[in-house]
Write a protein that holds these residues in place. Structure first.
Motif, PDB file in Angstrom:
ATOM      1  N   ALA A  20       0.760  -1.352   0.166  1.00 43.00           N
ATOM      2  CA  ALA A  20       0.274   0.030  -0.084  1.00 43.00           C
ATOM      3  C   ALA A  20       0.919   1.033   0.038  1.00 43.00           C
ATOM      4  N   ILE A  21       1.763   1.274   0.979  1.00 43.48           N
ATOM      5  CA  ILE A  21       2.802   2.405   0.927  1.00 43.48           C
ATOM      6  C   ILE A  21       3.423   2.512  -0.428  1.00 43.48           C
ATOM      7  N   THR A  22       3.830   1.517  -1.079  1.00 45.82           N
ATOM      8  CA  THR A  22       4.675   1.363  -2.378  1.00 45.82           C
ATOM      9  C   THR A  22       3.874   2.064  -3.558  1.00 45.82           C
ATOM     10  N   THR A  23       2.375   1.472  -3.454  1.00 42.52           N
ATOM     11  CA  THR A  23       1.519   1.870  -4.370  1.00 42.52           C
ATOM     12  C   THR A  23       1.193   3.477  -4.247  1.00 42.52           C
ATOM     13  N   ILE A  29       4.560   9.813  -7.796  1.00 44.56           N
ATOM     14  CA  ILE A  29       5.357  10.081  -8.870  1.00 44.56           C
ATOM     15  C   ILE A  29       4.554  10.116 -10.299  1.00 44.56           C
ATOM     16  N   VAL A  30       4.068   9.204 -10.674  1.00 38.55           N
ATOM     17  CA  VAL A  30       3.271   8.970 -12.046  1.00 38.55           C
ATOM     18  C   VAL A  30       2.326  10.226 -12.253  1.00 38.55           C
ATOM     19  N   LEU A  31       1.756  10.536 -10.866  1.00 36.97           N
ATOM     20  CA  LEU A  31       0.760  11.700 -11.028  1.00 36.97           C
ATOM     21  C   LEU A  31       1.812  12.870 -11.336  1.00 36.97           C
ATOM     22  N   GLY A  32       2.755  13.233 -10.766  1.00 38.58           N
ATOM     23  CA  GLY A  32       3.702  14.211 -10.864  1.00 38.58           C
ATOM     24  C   GLY A  32       4.036  14.240 -12.620  1.00 38.58           C
ATOM     25  N   ILE A  33       4.457  13.059 -13.140  1.00 37.71           N
ATOM     26  CA  ILE A  33       4.684  13.156 -14.322  1.00 37.71           C
ATOM     27  C   ILE A  33       3.516  13.554 -15.154  1.00 37.71           C
ATOM     28  N   VAL A  34       2.402  13.066 -14.910  1.00 35.73           N
ATOM     29  CA  VAL A  34       1.382  13.475 -15.716  1.00 35.73           C
ATOM     30  C   VAL A  34       0.951  14.878 -15.719  1.00 35.73           C
ATOM     31  N   PHE A  35       1.029  15.733 -14.508  1.00 32.70           N
ATOM     32  CA  PHE A  35       1.035  16.860 -14.031  1.00 32.70           C
ATOM     33  C   PHE A  35       1.941  17.747 -15.060  1.00 32.70           C
ATOM     34  N   LEU A  51       3.762  17.654  -6.783  1.00 33.58           N
ATOM     35  CA  LEU A  51       5.032  18.039  -7.721  1.00 33.58           C
ATOM     36  C   LEU A  51       6.246  18.074  -6.513  1.00 33.58           C
ATOM     37  N   ASP A  52       5.753  18.465  -5.459  1.00 34.27           N
ATOM     38  CA  ASP A  52       6.740  18.851  -4.100  1.00 34.27           C
ATOM     39  C   ASP A  52       7.314  17.249  -3.639  1.00 34.27           C
ATOM     40  N   VAL A  53       6.407  16.442  -3.682  1.00 32.76           N
ATOM     41  CA  VAL A  53       6.465  15.211  -3.071  1.00 32.76           C
ATOM     42  C   VAL A  53       7.066  14.340  -4.188  1.00 32.76           C
ATOM     43  N   GLY A  54       6.872  14.549  -5.491  1.00 37.43           N
ATOM     44  CA  GLY A  54       7.443  13.866  -6.383  1.00 37.43           C
ATOM     45  C   GLY A  54       9.043  14.233  -6.632  1.00 37.43           C
ATOM     46  N   ARG A  55       9.266  15.537  -6.589  1.00 35.56           N
ATOM     47  CA  ARG A  55      10.790  16.067  -6.561  1.00 35.56           C
ATOM     48  C   ARG A  55      11.391  15.314  -5.415  1.00 35.56           C
ATOM     49  N   TRP A  56      10.949  15.366  -4.163  1.00 42.34           N
ATOM     50  CA  TRP A  56      11.622  14.947  -3.085  1.00 42.34           C
ATOM     51  C   TRP A  56      11.795  13.361  -3.428  1.00 42.34           C
ATOM     52  N   LEU A  57      10.961  12.491  -3.747  1.00 45.73           N
ATOM     53  CA  LEU A  57      10.680  11.053  -3.951  1.00 45.73           C
ATOM     54  C   LEU A  57      12.011  10.754  -4.963  1.00 45.73           C
ATOM     55  N   THR A  58      11.986  11.623  -6.069  1.00 47.24           N
ATOM     56  CA  THR A  58      12.890  11.253  -7.020  1.00 47.24           C
ATOM     57  C   THR A  58      14.308  11.844  -7.024  1.00 47.24           C
ATOM     58  N   ASN A  77      13.559  10.291 -15.884  1.00 45.35           N
ATOM     59  CA  ASN A  77      14.129  10.031 -14.895  1.00 45.35           C
ATOM     60  C   ASN A  77      13.017   9.718 -13.679  1.00 45.35           C
ATOM     61  N   TRP A  78      11.796  10.521 -13.661  1.00 48.98           N
ATOM     62  CA  TRP A  78      10.686  10.008 -12.858  1.00 48.98           C
ATOM     63  C   TRP A  78      10.213   8.799 -12.833  1.00 48.98           C
ATOM     64  N   GLY A  79      10.019   8.447 -14.415  1.00 41.72           N
ATOM     65  CA  GLY A  79       9.713   7.020 -14.686  1.00 41.72           C
ATOM     66  C   GLY A  79      10.563   5.898 -14.090  1.00 41.72           C
ATOM     67  N   ILE A  80      11.839   6.255 -14.221  1.00 41.02           N
ATOM     68  CA  ILE A  80      12.840   5.228 -13.737  1.00 41.02           C
ATOM     69  C   ILE A  80      12.658   4.923 -12.092  1.00 41.02           C
ATOM     70  N   ALA A  81      12.383   6.252 -11.682  1.00 36.61           N
ATOM     71  CA  ALA A  81      12.336   6.185  -9.987  1.00 36.61           C
ATOM     72  C   ALA A  81      10.990   5.372  -9.514  1.00 36.61           C
ATOM     73  N   ALA A  82       9.940   5.516 -10.453  1.00 32.26           N
ATOM     74  CA  ALA A  82       8.801   4.779  -9.969  1.00 32.26           C
ATOM     75  C   ALA A  82       8.893   3.472 -10.307  1.00 32.26           C
ATOM     76  N   VAL A  83       9.667   2.835 -11.332  1.00 39.79           N
ATOM     77  CA  VAL A  83       9.890   1.369 -11.467  1.00 39.79           C
ATOM     78  C   VAL A  83      10.642   1.043 -10.338  1.00 39.79           C
ATOM     79  N   VAL A  84      11.795   1.736 -10.036  1.00 38.73           N
ATOM     80  CA  VAL A  84      12.738   1.322  -8.932  1.00 38.73           C
ATOM     81  C   VAL A  84      11.927   0.925  -7.650  1.00 38.73           C
TER      82      VAL A  84
END
Length: 98
Positions: A20-23, A29-35, A51-58, A77-84
């Motif tokens: 659940a946390i992973t999802t 991240i994916v929402l950030g990519i879409v935005f 976007l702030d959360v996405g930047r921090w996670l990636t 780059n964010w796509g790779i992060a999501a896969v990892v």
């Protein structure tokens, strides 16, 4: 025997919690990519938060690959992060399952 069932239930719930946390992380991240790709209004509170959360996670994946545009860089780059994150979270959930 009841203790064995308890342990199994605990492992199962831990595994579900990890997934659940992973999802949630991957969705952010994916929402950030879409935005970014849709040029969402960054003055919007929700877009700004995602976007702030996405930047921090990636952050560890920032500038992993240099691209011609910001959109391409975020996508790759964010796509790779999501896969990892998905790979690591799935592996941890599998370990928790025992």
């Amino acid at each position: 025997m009841p203790e064995m069932a308890y342990r199994s239930g605990y492992r199962s719930s831990t595994s579900r919690a990890v997934m659940a946390i992973t999802t949630a992380l991957v969705v952010m991240i994916v929402l950030g990519i879409v935005f970014v790709l849709l040029n969402a209004n960054q003055a919007n509170m929700i877009v700004d938060f995602v976007l702030d959360v996405g930047r921090w996670l990636t952050r560890p994946f920032a500038n992993l690959f240099q691209m011609d545009t910001v959109d391409q860089a975020v996508l790759v780059n964010w796509g790779i992060a999501a896969v990892v994150y998905l790979f690591i979270g799935s592996a941890l959930a599998r370990l928790a399952r025992g």
